[in-house]
Design an enzyme around this catalytic site. Sequence first.
Site, PDB file in Angstrom:
ATOM      1  N   ASP A 270       0.861  -1.170   0.000  1.00  0.00           N
ATOM      2  CA  ASP A 270       0.000   0.000   0.000  1.00  0.00           C
ATOM      3  C   ASP A 270       0.907   1.233   0.000  1.00  0.00           C
ATOM      4  O   ASP A 270       1.331   1.699   1.046  1.00  0.00           O
ATOM      5  CB  ASP A 270      -0.878  -0.042   1.271  1.00  0.00           C
ATOM      6  CG  ASP A 270      -1.809   1.154   1.372  1.00  0.00           C
ATOM      7  OD1 ASP A 270      -1.829   1.985   0.457  1.00  0.00           O
ATOM      8  OD2 ASP A 270      -2.522   1.245   2.396  1.00  0.00           O
ATOM      9  N   ASP A 414     -17.601   3.890   0.766  1.00  0.00           N
ATOM     10  CA  ASP A 414     -16.290   3.601   1.338  1.00  0.00           C
ATOM     11  C   ASP A 414     -16.464   3.305   2.841  1.00  0.00           C
ATOM     12  O   ASP A 414     -17.589   3.283   3.352  1.00  0.00           O
ATOM     13  CB  ASP A 414     -15.374   4.809   1.050  1.00  0.00           C
ATOM     14  CG  ASP A 414     -13.918   4.404   0.938  1.00  0.00           C
ATOM     15  OD1 ASP A 414     -13.506   3.508   1.691  1.00  0.00           O
ATOM     16  OD2 ASP A 414     -13.187   4.997   0.120  1.00  0.00           O
ATOM     17  N   ASP A 526     -10.608  -3.771  -0.593  1.00  0.00           N
ATOM     18  CA  ASP A 526      -9.463  -2.853  -0.586  1.00  0.00           C
ATOM     19  C   ASP A 526      -8.482  -3.311   0.501  1.00  0.00           C
ATOM     20  O   ASP A 526      -8.764  -4.245   1.255  1.00  0.00           O
ATOM     21  CB  ASP A 526     -10.002  -1.441  -0.275  1.00  0.00           C
ATOM     22  CG  ASP A 526      -8.988  -0.348  -0.568  1.00  0.00           C
ATOM     23  OD1 ASP A 526      -7.889  -0.643  -1.079  1.00  0.00           O
ATOM     24  OD2 ASP A 526      -9.305   0.823  -0.271  1.00  0.00           O
ATOM     25  N   ARG A 586      -7.888  -4.239  -5.011  1.00  0.00           N
ATOM     26  CA  ARG A 586      -6.667  -3.448  -5.212  1.00  0.00           C
ATOM     27  C   ARG A 586      -5.466  -4.387  -5.353  1.00  0.00           C
ATOM     28  O   ARG A 586      -4.702  -4.294  -6.283  1.00  0.00           O
ATOM     29  CB  ARG A 586      -6.456  -2.470  -4.050  1.00  0.00           C
ATOM     30  CG  ARG A 586      -5.354  -1.453  -4.385  1.00  0.00           C
ATOM     31  CD  ARG A 586      -5.298  -0.328  -3.393  1.00  0.00           C
ATOM     32  NE  ARG A 586      -4.837  -0.785  -2.091  1.00  0.00           N
ATOM     33  CZ  ARG A 586      -4.746  -0.009  -1.023  1.00  0.00           C
ATOM     34  NH1 ARG A 586      -5.079   1.281  -1.097  1.00  0.00           N
ATOM     35  NH2 ARG A 586      -4.331  -0.483   0.124  1.00  0.00           N
ATOM     36  N   ASP A 602      -4.336   4.288  -5.326  1.00  0.00           N
ATOM     37  CA  ASP A 602      -4.425   5.676  -4.877  1.00  0.00           C
ATOM     38  C   ASP A 602      -3.555   6.601  -5.718  1.00  0.00           C
ATOM     39  O   ASP A 602      -2.482   7.025  -5.303  1.00  0.00           O
ATOM     40  CB  ASP A 602      -4.042   5.752  -3.403  1.00  0.00           C
ATOM     41  CG  ASP A 602      -5.015   4.935  -2.558  1.00  0.00           C
ATOM     42  OD1 ASP A 602      -6.084   4.542  -3.081  1.00  0.00           O
ATOM     43  OD2 ASP A 602      -4.710   4.692  -1.383  1.00  0.00           O
ATOM     44  N   HIS A 660     -13.603   8.556  -8.220  1.00  0.00           N
ATOM     45  CA  HIS A 660     -13.373   8.302  -6.795  1.00  0.00           C
ATOM     46  C   HIS A 660     -12.419   9.340  -6.234  1.00  0.00           C
ATOM     47  O   HIS A 660     -11.566   9.851  -6.964  1.00  0.00           O
ATOM     48  CB  HIS A 660     -12.793   6.886  -6.604  1.00  0.00           C
ATOM     49  CG  HIS A 660     -12.542   6.525  -5.181  1.00  0.00           C
ATOM     50  ND1 HIS A 660     -13.448   6.761  -4.173  1.00  0.00           N
ATOM     51  CD2 HIS A 660     -11.479   5.930  -4.574  1.00  0.00           C
ATOM     52  CE1 HIS A 660     -12.951   6.328  -3.022  1.00  0.00           C
ATOM     53  NE2 HIS A 660     -11.751   5.820  -3.234  1.00  0.00           N
TER      54      HIS A 660
END
Length: 922
Positions: A270, A414, A526, A586, A602, A660
Amino acid sequence: MSESTRKTGTGLLGWTCVPHALVLYLSILCVLFNSCDTVDRSKFRTCEQSGFCKRQRAVKEGYSKYKVDLSSGQVSSSSDKVTFSVVNPDGGHKFVLDVIAYDGVFRVKMNEESPLLPRYEVEHALLPDLKTTPMQVSKGSDSWTLTIGKDDAIAQVFGDPLRIDFFSQRKKVAVFNGRSTLKFEHLRQKPDVNDEPKEGEDSENQVQEPSMWEESFGGNTDSKPRGPESIAADIDFPLTQSLYGLPEHADTLMLKDTTNSDPVRLYNLDVFEYELDNVMALYGAIPYVIAHSPESTVGVLWLNAAETWIDVGVSKGGLVDSIVNLVGGSEENKEGRTRWMSESGIIDTFFFMGPTPADVIRQYGKLTGTTPLPQMWSIGSHQCRWNYNDEDDLLTVDANFDKYDIPYDSIWLDIEYTDGKKYFTWDHHKFPHPVEMIQNISSKGRKLVTILDPHIKRESGYFLHEDATNQDLYVKDKNGKIYEGWCWPGSSSYLDFFDPKVRQYWASLFALDKFPSTLDTYIWNDMNEPSVFNGPEVTMPKDMMHYGNWEHRDVHNLYGLMHIMSTYEGLIQRSENRLRPFILTRSHYVGAQRYAAVWTGDNKADWGHLRASIPMCLSLSISGMSHCGADIGGFFHNPDAELVLRWYQTAAFQPFMRNHAHIETKRREPWLFGDQITALIRSAVQKRYALLPYWYTLFYENEKTGMPPMRPLWLQYPNDINTFPIQDQHMIGDGLLVHPVTDQGATNVQVYLPKGNWYDFYSHKKYEGGTHTLNVGEDSIPVFQRGGSIIPTKQRIRRSAFLMRRDPYTLYVALDENGEASGSLYSDDNESFEYREGHYVLNSIKFKNGRLSSKVVNPNSPFRTPEWVERIVIVGLNKKPSSIEARSKSVGQTSLEFEGDYPIVIRKPGVLITEDWEIEIA
Ligand SMILES: *[C@@H]1O[C@H](CO)[C@@H](O)[C@H](O)[C@H]1NC(C)=O
Ligand SMILES: CC(=O)N[C@H]1CO[C@H](CO)[C@@H](O)[C@@H]1O
């Protein structure tokens, strides 16, 4: 999403205890000093900082002395596998080498003959029950030759030193260990510090580096109880330096030389505010390369789920040189090189022998699976935000899409919809009536997508945490204690999806009486790298333990795959096998395409990130993950009107289309940028909806053949070397070529059109192959239809894909130099699995000798639909027709009205897509 406060640089304590005002202050500082705009590199390891990568990268060519004992060769009874024993003369350690054959594919596996402990072999990535194929085996004195088919694919195994040459159609296309850099660290006892080197022990075993038995990084220590166990090998491609693949990276489509940089890294992470043009690891890992040349194409899969680094050698001059060499036909510097290094596991490689790119894609799909046909709504437009605050907010946004007349098919929630980040619960203040709310959305044919992450809040009384504790469902540390990390809910533990019992449990939670929702609720998975805010490199420590007694080290890159596999099972069970699941993930690995769509994580509101969305999705597409998109507008920061507009125009032509944004950004629903921008966004989204029948047909073909809907040009034009580096334009299927405008303030774009006739899809202007400079305005989306193609569309644009399901079609026919064209049209019930039992209709449509004809490929299908053809637009006819006549069962023989010189528009042919028909143009 990524933790917003990480940009302040405060650690775990910092962001739990620092008052909000201070966090805000620090955020402002980072904005002022512009230091928040890039990834914090110090959080992530370089090769030099990773013990095994450093050891493996130091290996010199000619290092390895591994010898295959050819006389030991054993051919299996069905000739689908040959097994050799291999020895490392330096110390005498023994290995087993298997060569296995599948249709058009060789698999090379190497493991220790009797390892001290079992070594991990990847599970769940490949399809189960793969069908092998027999080989002809010819035994020579210095090598064995293994042949698949007539002599389509050959593997020649050399004994001393170990080397395997691969030939496709008699051309040498790949070489395994040709540079003798294979290094297999066998498992060993931890030496006593005072031990003298033992007699006969290999030199490698005598070297002791501190990183072998324990390693620290960023305040975390990896205890490495099994010691060093890395593997590495070189795989070279004699014909080409045009290498593609190895997603996920925010980098060029064509792989770059890594001689003077870190190797390409595959370790699911991440990464906050990732940088562009960079080989740093991102959320997904697909250790797969396609080496393409006009002569032959070959794919290589390195099936390993541990941390992996890949060195790429594509000549000193890089790309330009290699193209010059291709053109000049020079033999030197033509070879592309790769070297693969993984921290644990075994060597398990697949060679997809082609010879064309489409063959490689098909061969890869047969082993790892293809993307199942998505539900029609999921290829429409999606609206998401972190977060829609409550029921009112959500319904207002939904209503505004209707008010502003912008089609869309799903709205997303979310993490803030949950009760305190406890998944499978709702915040009862903000969302007191979830079921009624979803029904309100779905009554317009739309869906709700909610997020469900794999970390579980450690809160007593939370049913999921209680169940996971009592039923032993969590990942543990090496002492058997439940692992605790930090994520959205604060203190969290992580479900061990490798355990079938955990997958079954998770799947059961989707039942509508357990999770208040409806069958119109779909799922977003996610943070499944997994993301652990206080873990090493923001993930789980490598010495945590999973089901089957495997370390996290062995299986890290598979964690997300196991998560989405369980969710998929849950959605299947929930609808009793009726409805096709939709999941967005993701994290991803080989095979994730069988379960989920993917987005590029992201990203950021800047032009570079908009441009990067194309090579990123192309790279994922050729590696199986074909339902791909990027956050429209960029997740972090605020896009201006121009960027939002250009992003919509770009994303409307990518497989997965979703707006998003981060919680700290301004609202960016499409009507918030003024009337003119709203109108332009509406027009871009309408273009998407008009093309849904084409996308849907392409996704059907994707499931059958593996060919992704979004394609690099070279996949369609394998002999045109000009196409090899192109990444600012792409194909949709074989019929459309898109060159979106992705530069700020652009007034023109340069478009490359391969040889042949092309037609601007909207103005119908004709172009020849070559490079064209086109003037662009704010409404421009340069899209070209290939002469020779037929594109099915629907031109009555409604509020959602669902509402367009019975509408009639408009066919766009663009003729090639010979006055011919062909295409397909697929339709089914748009949501269920019945198409797999033959409930669909597939039309094969052709134009030839002045006649357009359509045949139902599966005439016995029980599927019925009222859909018909309302208009046909033809470009490329060399004379104006005098009469046009249609013939079919439903219309009989009838003359048709038409208008225009160019294009010719045929009105209301009225023919059905469930019947054969012909239209004669005289
Ligand atoms: C659903 O829609 C109805 C009719 O517009 C409205 O009265 C109701 O409040 C909505 N319910 C929810 C939970 O959104
Ligand atoms: C043409 C057709 O069969 N359309 C189906 C699409 O899916 C909806 C449900 O979402 C069905 O009701 C339609 O019949």
